[in-house]
Every structure is written in C-alpha cells, then in structure tokens.
Design a protein around this motif. Structure first.
Motif, PDB file in Angstrom:
ATOM      1  N   ILE A 129       0.887  -1.322   0.099  1.00 11.64           N
ATOM      2  CA  ILE A 129       0.081   0.048  -0.140  1.00 11.64           C
ATOM      3  C   ILE A 129       1.062   1.223   0.041  1.00 11.64           C
ATOM      4  N   ASN A 130       0.289   2.374  -0.522  1.00 11.37           N
ATOM      5  CA  ASN A 130       1.006   3.572  -0.646  1.00 11.37           C
ATOM      6  C   ASN A 130       0.737   4.504   0.422  1.00 11.37           C
ATOM      7  N   ARG A 131       1.806   5.455   0.857  1.00 11.29           N
ATOM      8  CA  ARG A 131       1.797   6.541   1.537  1.00 11.29           C
ATOM      9  C   ARG A 131       0.668   7.468   1.225  1.00 11.29           C
ATOM     10  N   LYS A 132       0.493   7.722   0.073  1.00 11.61           N
ATOM     11  CA  LYS A 132      -0.578   8.690  -0.263  1.00 11.61           C
ATOM     12  C   LYS A 132      -1.929   8.251  -0.035  1.00 11.61           C
ATOM     13  N   ASP A 133      -2.225   7.052  -0.137  1.00 10.36           N
ATOM     14  CA  ASP A 133      -3.660   6.424   0.150  1.00 10.36           C
ATOM     15  C   ASP A 133      -3.803   6.022   1.398  1.00 10.36           C
ATOM     16  N   TYR A 134      -2.604   5.858   2.304  1.00  4.77           N
ATOM     17  CA  TYR A 134      -2.917   5.337   3.738  1.00  4.77           C
ATOM     18  C   TYR A 134      -2.080   6.061   4.549  1.00  4.77           C
ATOM     19  N   PRO A 135      -2.086   7.510   4.712  1.00  4.72           N
ATOM     20  CA  PRO A 135      -1.142   8.426   5.484  1.00  4.72           C
ATOM     21  C   PRO A 135      -1.209   8.060   6.894  1.00  4.72           C
ATOM     22  N   ASP A 136      -2.348   7.423   7.380  1.00  8.05           N
ATOM     23  CA  ASP A 136      -2.271   6.957   8.942  1.00  8.05           C
ATOM     24  C   ASP A 136      -1.565   5.740   9.162  1.00  8.05           C
ATOM     25  N   ILE A 137      -1.613   4.862   8.253  1.00  5.93           N
ATOM     26  CA  ILE A 137      -0.735   3.644   8.318  1.00  5.93           C
ATOM     27  C   ILE A 137       0.831   3.966   8.093  1.00  5.93           C
ATOM     28  N   PHE A 139       2.011   6.772   9.128  1.00  7.07           N
ATOM     29  CA  PHE A 139       2.238   7.498  10.356  1.00  7.07           C
ATOM     30  C   PHE A 139       2.814   6.570  11.516  1.00  7.07           C
ATOM     31  N   LEU A 140       1.731   5.527  11.737  1.00  9.64           N
ATOM     32  CA  LEU A 140       2.025   4.402  12.638  1.00  9.64           C
ATOM     33  C   LEU A 140       3.302   3.541  12.596  1.00  9.64           C
ATOM     34  N   ILE A 141       3.690   3.446  11.399  1.00  6.52           N
ATOM     35  CA  ILE A 141       4.903   2.466  10.994  1.00  6.52           C
ATOM     36  C   ILE A 141       6.272   3.569  11.402  1.00  6.52           C
ATOM     37  N   THR A 142       6.010   4.718  10.930  1.00 11.93           N
ATOM     38  CA  THR A 142       7.247   5.496  10.970  1.00 11.93           C
ATOM     39  C   THR A 142       7.434   5.669  12.818  1.00 11.93           C
ATOM     40  N   GLU A 143       6.212   5.938  13.377  1.00 10.81           N
ATOM     41  CA  GLU A 143       6.436   6.065  14.705  1.00 10.81           C
ATOM     42  C   GLU A 143       6.924   4.961  15.599  1.00 10.81           C
ATOM     43  N   ILE A 144       6.380   3.670  14.987  1.00 11.49           N
ATOM     44  CA  ILE A 144       7.212   2.497  15.661  1.00 11.49           C
ATOM     45  C   ILE A 144       8.790   2.501  15.413  1.00 11.49           C
ATOM     46  N   LEU A 164      -0.870  -2.202  18.086  1.00 15.21           N
ATOM     47  CA  LEU A 164      -2.034  -2.666  18.359  1.00 15.21           C
ATOM     48  C   LEU A 164      -3.073  -1.930  17.188  1.00 15.21           C
ATOM     49  N   SER A 165      -2.708  -0.394  17.225  1.00 13.50           N
ATOM     50  CA  SER A 165      -3.660   0.294  16.353  1.00 13.50           C
ATOM     51  C   SER A 165      -3.280   0.144  14.919  1.00 13.50           C
ATOM     52  N   LEU A 166      -2.039  -0.124  14.610  1.00 15.05           N
ATOM     53  CA  LEU A 166      -1.693  -0.753  13.272  1.00 15.05           C
ATOM     54  C   LEU A 166      -2.488  -1.825  13.013  1.00 15.05           C
ATOM     55  N   PHE A 167      -2.449  -2.843  13.504  1.00 17.90           N
ATOM     56  CA  PHE A 167      -3.198  -4.248  13.281  1.00 17.90           C
ATOM     57  C   PHE A 167      -4.641  -4.087  13.162  1.00 17.90           C
ATOM     58  N   MET A 168      -5.222  -3.253  14.251  1.00 16.59           N
ATOM     59  CA  MET A 168      -6.726  -3.009  14.004  1.00 16.59           C
ATOM     60  C   MET A 168      -7.040  -2.325  12.653  1.00 16.59           C
ATOM     61  N   LYS A 169      -6.374  -1.281  12.068  1.00 12.15           N
ATOM     62  CA  LYS A 169      -6.238  -0.814  10.784  1.00 12.15           C
ATOM     63  C   LYS A 169      -6.043  -1.805   9.673  1.00 12.15           C
ATOM     64  N   MET A 170      -4.998  -2.512   9.817  1.00 11.93           N
ATOM     65  CA  MET A 170      -4.625  -3.234   8.753  1.00 11.93           C
ATOM     66  C   MET A 170      -5.701  -4.338   8.479  1.00 11.93           C
ATOM     67  N   MET A 171      -6.180  -4.826   9.732  1.00 11.49           N
ATOM     68  CA  MET A 171      -7.355  -5.901   9.470  1.00 11.49           C
ATOM     69  C   MET A 171      -8.532  -5.307   8.855  1.00 11.49           C
ATOM     70  N   ARG A 172      -8.896  -4.245   9.026  1.00  7.30           N
ATOM     71  CA  ARG A 172     -10.013  -3.450   8.144  1.00  7.30           C
ATOM     72  C   ARG A 172      -9.599  -3.692   6.839  1.00  7.30           C
ATOM     73  N   ILE A 173      -8.481  -3.067   6.280  1.00  8.20           N
ATOM     74  CA  ILE A 173      -8.016  -2.928   4.909  1.00  8.20           C
ATOM     75  C   ILE A 173      -7.972  -4.413   4.535  1.00  8.20           C
ATOM     76  N   TYR A 174      -7.246  -5.163   5.071  1.00  6.87           N
ATOM     77  CA  TYR A 174      -7.485  -6.651   4.727  1.00  6.87           C
ATOM     78  C   TYR A 174      -8.535  -7.339   4.378  1.00  6.87           C
ATOM     79  N   SER A 175      -9.562  -7.174   5.360  1.00  6.25           N
ATOM     80  CA  SER A 175     -10.896  -7.577   5.142  1.00  6.25           C
ATOM     81  C   SER A 175     -11.634  -6.971   4.189  1.00  6.25           C
ATOM     82  N   ASP A 176     -11.451  -5.750   3.673  1.00  6.57           N
ATOM     83  CA  ASP A 176     -12.151  -4.857   2.501  1.00  6.57           C
ATOM     84  C   ASP A 176     -11.490  -5.405   1.068  1.00  6.57           C
TER      85      ASP A 176
END
Length: 319
Positions: A129-137, A139-144, A164-176
């Motif tokens: 996935i790309n930073r432009k489409d998922y800036p929140d993801i 941000f979380l990875i760079t903070e980690i 925990l926040s990252l995987f909650m968001k990624m589970m939504r993306i994965y499911s979609d």
C-alpha cells in the motif's frame, strides 16, 4: 522439451527477543540491489517494510508487483518472495520483523471476535500500500520505527500500543480487500490448512518425527498433504524441515564454539555425515568452511548476509 528450471527458495531465520519479539532493520545499510536474485526467500516471522527511495519489483512466486518510494509492504512468514530495485537504482528500506501473536498476546487470540480474520491475515499477508492512500498507516509505522530506534522511556509499551492500532487498521483493509479469484482463495485456504505443520516444524525442528505426523496434524491424507505442501512451499515437507535445521545450525556455528557433531545433533540430524551433506547442498560449502569464512567477517551480523547488496558483493567475489 526440457523441464522448466525449479525455483530455489531460501529460508531466512530472524532471532527475535523472547520477551519483546520485534526486530528493526533500519539505516543507510539497508539498500536493495538492482541485481535480481535467483532465489525466492521466506521468513520465520511477519515482515513490515517501508520503501524510502527509488523503485523496483517484489515477486511473489512468479507474480511481479512494482513498488516505489512511499510504499509499505506486509508479508507473512512462509510467503516466498524476492525484491530487487530497478536498473541503476538501489532502493532504501526500513524493515520490521515481528511475531504479532506474541507481541499482542491476548488481543487477537481465540477469545477475540476477530481471531479468525487475524489468523487468516497472518497466514496470507501479501500487501503493498502507498503512503498517499494510507497516511495513517505510514504515520503508525514511522512512529514505531522512531520508538525502536531511540528506545526512550517505556518504548516497548509505546510500540505495543502503536502496533495494536496498526493491526486494527490493517485488519479492516485486509478484510475489505478479500475479493479474491477462485485460485487465490484455494491457495489461501491451503496455506491455512498446512499452518499446523509449519508451526510444528518451527518449534520442533530439532526432534526426529515421522513426516506422516504432519499430515495427521493437518487432518489430510499423506498423499494430499504432500501435494498441498509442495504447491504452497514449492518444496517437500522433508526438504523444508532440513532447510529449517540447516539455517538454525548456521546460527549455532556463528555464535558458539560447539563442535560440528554437537551442532548437527542439536538441530536434529542423526549423523554428522547427513548434516554435512545437507549443509553443503543448501549453503554451498561444508559447515567447517562456512564457519571459518564467517569468522573473518569482523563485527558483522548474520543478518547482513541474507540477501542485501553486501551479500551480492560477497557472492560475486567468490566467483
């Protein structure tokens, strides 16, 4: 008509701390060569990556996917792949290797209503996935990465919260994004089916056990199990087990002064001759020669010699 050349698959083991199973590889050394490797590889844990510069290709088996700066990758353990930069480029990456189930113990376990989707994701993650489409993801990875780099007060707790926040968001993306083709669905289902065998080998590679036991763990006939295992891993169950043992032996050879006989016994080989033969087939040299060569590499980590630009330079020197 000659048979097509069989894909070579390399196993890479990353030793993660038991109490905090996460490892960061970051900094100027983590460039990827533009020389395409002749091998696919897979890991013993989940890989999360961020591409900081340049572009290239990630191949999942024979399926190429282009990447560029700002892309983020999520690749499950046991997913064969290889990465190379475009001609004349040397893409810079940061990588996080981790065991999410251990790091986030209890949050997505059997009692969680999301346990099934989490387990499915852990077995089948192959996402870019790309930073432009998922800036929140991003941000979380760079903070980690920032927390793992500087290790400030309570950084482990901070990393777990961010994960925990990252995987909650990624589970939504994965499911979609689970609108898969029938072939994809069958492959993913098969990967889940053989997961008990992969887990057992990971934890018990040093024990001598009948390969037939792995089929029983997966509730498959021996013939069907071997066929499915070969389809998913591009190798036989026995070859996978022996490769796991040899890669574990490399760690012992590099980090201890144990004898070759002792190392061979510790990783599950019944005779040193069998160990030497398999080691030579997989590593291209005898254990004693490999240990001697690695001893000459001052202040270096095994991780530096598992597929990066420095590894490419070493292999070219040997020619």
């Amino acid at each position: 008509m000659s048979k097509p050349k069989k894909t070579v698959i390399e196993y890479r083991n990353y030793e993660l701390p038991l109490n905090f199973p996460i490892l960061l590889l970051s900094g100027d050394r983590w460039h990827i060569s533009d020389v395409k490797s002749g091998k696919l590889h897979f890991h013993n844990c989940l890989e999360i990556g961020i591409c900081h510069s340049d572009s290239g290709v990630i191949e999942f088996d024979n399926r190429p996917v282009e990447f560029k700066a700002g892309d983020m990758t999520f690749i499950s353990r046991n997913v064969p792949h290889t990465t190379y930069s475009n001609k004349g480029e040397a893409s810079l990456w940061s990588y996080i290797f981790l065991e999410p189930a251990e790091l986030l113990k209890g949050d997505f376990g059997g009692a969680s209503p999301y346990a099934n989707i989490f387990e499915d994701m852990m077995q089948n993650f192959q996402m870019i996935i790309n930073r432009k489409d998922y800036p929140d993801i991003y941000f979380l990875i760079t903070e980690i990465i920032e927390e793992l780099s500087h290790k400030g007060m309570n950084y482990q707790l901070s990393v777990k919260g961010l994960m925990l926040s990252l995987f909650m968001k990624m589970m939504r993306i994965y499911s979609d994004n689970k609108d898969l083709t029938q072939d994809d669905k069958e492959t993913h289902e098969n990967a889940i089916v053989i997961a008990p065998a992969l887990d057992y080998i990971k934890d018990n590679y040093m024990v001598n056990f009948p390969i037939e036991d792995l089929a029983d763990m997966c509730h498959l006939s021996q013939t069907h199990f071997r066929r499915v295992f070969n389809e998913i891993m591009n190798t036989s169950p026995l070859s996978y087990l022996n490769t796991t043992r040899i890669l574990q032996s490399c760690i012992l050879l590099r980090t201890t002064e144990e004898s070759i006989l002792s190392v061979s016994e510790q990783v599950g080989f019944r005779s040193v001759s069998s160990f030497n033969r398999h080691f030579s087939e997989i590593m291209g040299t005898q254990p004693s020669e490999w240990r001697h060569r690695m001893a000459k590499v001052d202040n270096a980590s095994i991780l530096e010699y598992t597929g990066w630009m420095q590894a490419q330079n070493l292999s070219e020197e040997k020619k």
